[in-house]
Write a protein that holds these residues in place. Structure first.
Motif, short mmCIF file in Angstrom:
data_model
loop_
_atom_site.label_atom_id
_atom_site.label_comp_id
_atom_site.label_asym_id
_atom_site.label_seq_id
_atom_site.Cartn_x
_atom_site.Cartn_y
_atom_site.Cartn_z
N THR A 318 0.83 -1.21 0.00
CA THR A 318 0.00 0.00 0.00
C THR A 318 0.86 1.26 0.00
O THR A 318 0.54 2.25 -0.67
CB THR A 318 -0.93 0.00 1.22
OG1 THR A 318 -0.17 -0.23 2.41
CG2 THR A 318 -1.98 -1.06 1.10
N TRP A 319 1.95 1.26 0.75
CA TRP A 319 2.82 2.44 0.77
C TRP A 319 3.43 2.71 -0.60
O TRP A 319 3.43 3.84 -1.08
CB TRP A 319 3.94 2.24 1.81
CG TRP A 319 3.43 2.24 3.23
CD1 TRP A 319 2.42 3.00 3.74
CD2 TRP A 319 3.89 1.41 4.29
NE1 TRP A 319 2.23 2.71 5.06
CE2 TRP A 319 3.12 1.74 5.44
CE3 TRP A 319 4.88 0.43 4.42
CZ2 TRP A 319 3.31 1.12 6.66
CZ3 TRP A 319 5.08 -0.18 5.64
CH2 TRP A 319 4.30 0.16 6.75
N VAL A 320 3.94 1.65 -1.23
CA VAL A 320 4.53 1.82 -2.56
C VAL A 320 3.46 2.28 -3.56
O VAL A 320 3.71 3.15 -4.40
CB VAL A 320 5.18 0.51 -3.03
CG1 VAL A 320 5.56 0.59 -4.50
CG2 VAL A 320 6.41 0.18 -2.19
N ALA A 321 2.27 1.69 -3.46
CA ALA A 321 1.19 2.07 -4.38
C ALA A 321 0.84 3.54 -4.23
O ALA A 321 0.65 4.25 -5.23
CB ALA A 321 -0.04 1.20 -4.11
N MET A 322 0.76 4.03 -3.00
CA MET A 322 0.40 5.43 -2.77
C MET A 322 1.51 6.37 -3.26
O MET A 322 1.23 7.37 -3.93
CB MET A 322 0.12 5.65 -1.29
CG MET A 322 -1.13 4.95 -0.78
SD MET A 322 -2.64 5.48 -1.61
CE MET A 322 -2.81 7.15 -0.97
N VAL A 323 2.75 6.06 -2.92
CA VAL A 323 3.86 6.91 -3.36
C VAL A 323 3.95 6.93 -4.89
O VAL A 323 4.08 8.00 -5.51
CB VAL A 323 5.20 6.42 -2.76
CG1 VAL A 323 6.38 7.17 -3.37
CG2 VAL A 323 5.20 6.60 -1.24
#
Length: 629
Positions: A318-323
């Protein structure tokens, strides 16, 4: 789960293991086998990761009898190191009175078998997450288009891919099983379908589907889930939906629903994914991550943010997707806000932030982020390296280019084709053609990006003949040129004054290959013909593609008119430029100089008065030099 020798010895055949997620066996000199079964129904519902190291007496990891029910439905990673006597990972033995030749085993070769190394690596924001008895992959894609090295797939290494193809070779597997007197089990089908999904190999997956129907496994929950997952990961979401629809409602658990959601999100079908997500009886972190990544990949950051804020448990996906999603939309501040909110960002999160900065023109910040990774001993992935290389390319920083090249040389990340392509581009942009050529020559496998980067580099450095020779070599290798390739080729012709070759390649591109010319192609052709004094032909090219030209194309014609003193065409070109680029004083100056060169002093004075009335001033030129200290 870590298992020492005493724990392993205490395991008897009456125990059912609902979940063995992680087994580590290391440095046990007398250890011979993890499990020896009798005629009991022993069931392994989940065995995800196994690490075997320094076990000199280990011969067979699990030895089952015919009464045992073997279900290894999610063996995703298996490491074997220094186990010289290990011949079989799983052996399904029979009772003593069974005839010889009835043993079924999976032979393990320490150098060739695909299970000898992890089937996946943590690349480009790809995160492997497991749930229940089936693994689900959620990929948060990063748009590398601004880096000029976009890659749509993350393929397995060629050797590993070949191993997987051998593993799923139906024509060879069936006779072997028949000779052993053993029929395919649901474990066989689940494993083969998982392999098809990983490659992905849709045709082979369809073959396996036919075998599933033929042998009556179409009602098995785990086989159907694996079949659904294979279709979804191969991008055939309608086929995946058909499999999902024939499943019993009780079989549509969180694993099956999540696999279907991943299929929808992969194809950008977020409305369908949301409907299924809303009716799921149970949702886990993988389901949430798939939805967030799906919305982020589609650029709908409002929906992604809404789900992200609702998530109780967040992970690297989720963090990578958001960034990456904010980076794709150009919202660097929001991307940095997400990154700053991560307590312990992993290598994928760092890499996503490096790329986010680089692809949005924040080159210095990207380099600083890369340096912070190095100082914090964070693993440098190929994604982080390519992001840093792209930033260095934008800056034209020769010193930093040398540092990055040394880091790759020292092995801080894999020297993949992806990294090598970026290095070629970086060295060329920094004026180091020899280093770009050296990097290109050392590449074992070159693709269209490799050749396009090298052809462009040679063209920009005036090596026209060498650029065309490289293009010819590319065609001989069967690599089809694209629009970027022809920009380099036509630029090479323009730089070298190769008019006939330029016209031939332009015709090859537009007529033979059907490639629609971009502004860059037209600019090269007008410049090429203009330098050769063929101004009417250059004007003809513009008229043929009049709706596609911009100021750059008209500017090339205006420059050629100045060189050859053609005031008539110069007036036409300048008139268009005054409309397209009204604030560019340079166009007025060039037209005035054309008039002066042919003795039209009144017209030259008229243009200069026009500049004065419109308050146009030519911007002074400037230059800067960066060099190694």
């Amino acid at each position: 789960m870590e298992v020492d020798q005493e724990d392993a010895a205490a395991i008897d055949n009456k125990i059912t293991f609902p979940q063995l997620n992680f087994i580590v066996l290391e440095s046990l000199p007398n250890f011979t086998s993890f499990y020896q079964g009798s005629n009991n129904n022993t069931m392994f519902l989940e065995l995800n990761k196994v690490r075997l190291k320094d076990l000199p007496k280990l011969t067979t990891f699990c030895n089952f009898n015919t009464g045992d029910l073997i279900e290894l439905l999610s063996l995703s990673e298996l490491w074997i190191e220094n186990c010289p006597n290990m011949k079989t990972f799983i052996s399904n033995s029979t009772s003593r009175d069974m005839p010889a030749g009835s043993e079924k085993s999976e032979e393990m070769n320490s150098e060739e078998n695909l299970l000898m190394q992890p089937l996946f690596g943590d690349k480009s924001g790809e995160m492997i997450v497991t749930s229940g008895c089936e693994e689900t992959i959620v990929v948060a894609e990063i748009d590398y288009s601004a880096i000029e090295l976009q890659r749509y797939n993350l393929p397995l290494e060629r050797q590993r891919r070949r191993d997987v193809y051998e593993f799923i070779d139906i024509s060879e597997a069936e006779p072997k099983e028949t000779q052993l007197g053993v029929s395919p089990s649901r474990f066989t089908f689940s494993s083969v379908l998982a392999a098809c999904a990983r490659i992905p190999a849709f045709v082979e997956g369809k073959q396996v589907h036919a075998k599933v129907v033929q042998l009556g496994f179409l009602q098995n929950k785990f086989v159907l889930t694996a079949l659904l997952d294979m279709y979804a990961k191969c991008g055939f979401v309608m086929e995946a939906r058909r499999v999902f629809d024939v499943m019993d409602d009780n079989d549509k658990d969180v694993t099956a629903c999540t696999a279907m959601i991943c299929g929808y999100t992969k194809m950008g079908m977020m409305d369908d994914a949301q409907r299924l997500f809303d009716v799921m009886k149970e949702q886990n972190v993988i389901s949430w991550s798939a939805m967030v990544a799906g919305y982020a990949n589609c650029g709908d950051m409002r929906a992604a943010k809404e789900l992200y804020d609702w998530m109780i448990e967040k992970n690297s996906v989720t963090w990578v997707a958001m960034v990456a999603g904010y980076g794709k939309c150009g919202d660097v501040s929001e991307a940095k806000s997400v990154f700053d909110g991560i307590l312990e960002p992993d290598a994928s999160c760092w890499a996503a932030m490096v790329v986010c900065y680089a692809q949005n023109g924040y080159a210095k910040e990207s380099i600083e982020m890369y340096k912070a990774m190095r100082e914090g001993n964070v693993r440098i992935s190929e994604v982080a390296m390519v992001g840093a290389i792209s930033a260095c390319t934008q800056l034209g920083d020769i010193e930093m280019a040398a540092i990055l090249d040394k880091h790759v040389e020292d092995g801080c990340c894999d020297r993949t084709q992806f990294v090598s392509n970026a290095l070629v581009h970086m060295h060329a942009k920094c004026g180091c053609l020899e280093q770009a050529r050296r990097e290109f020559d050392r590449m074992k496998d070159r693709d269209i990006v490799s050749y396009s980067a090298m052809i462009t580099a040679l063209a920009n450095h005036g090596k026209s003949e060498e650029a065309l020779h490289t293009f010819l070599k590319m065609k001989e290798e069967g690599i089809k040129p694209n629009q970027v390739t022809f920009i380099g080729v036509l630029n090479a012709c323009s730089q070298g004054g190769l008019v006939e070759e330029g016209l031939e390649h332009f015709q090859l591109m537009t007529r033979n290959l059907g490639i629609k010319p971009l502004l860059e192609h037209l600019t090269c052709m007008v410049d090429l013909l203009g330098k050769a004094g063929q101004l009417e032909k250059a004007y003809g090219v513009i008229m043929e593609y009049t709706n596609a030209v911009d100021g750059g194309v008209w500017g090339a014609l205006l420059g050629a008119c100045k060189v050859h003193g053609n005031a008539e065409l110069g007036e036409i070109a300048a008139r268009h430029l005054f409309e397209i680029e009204p604030d560019d004083a340079g166009n007025y100056v060039v037209l005035a100089n054309i008039y002066a060169s042919v003795g039209k002093w009144k017209d030259a004075e008229r243009v200069r008065l026009m500049m004065k009335e419109r308050r146009k001033r030519k911007t002074p030129g400037l230059s800067w030099i960066s060099s190694l200290r």
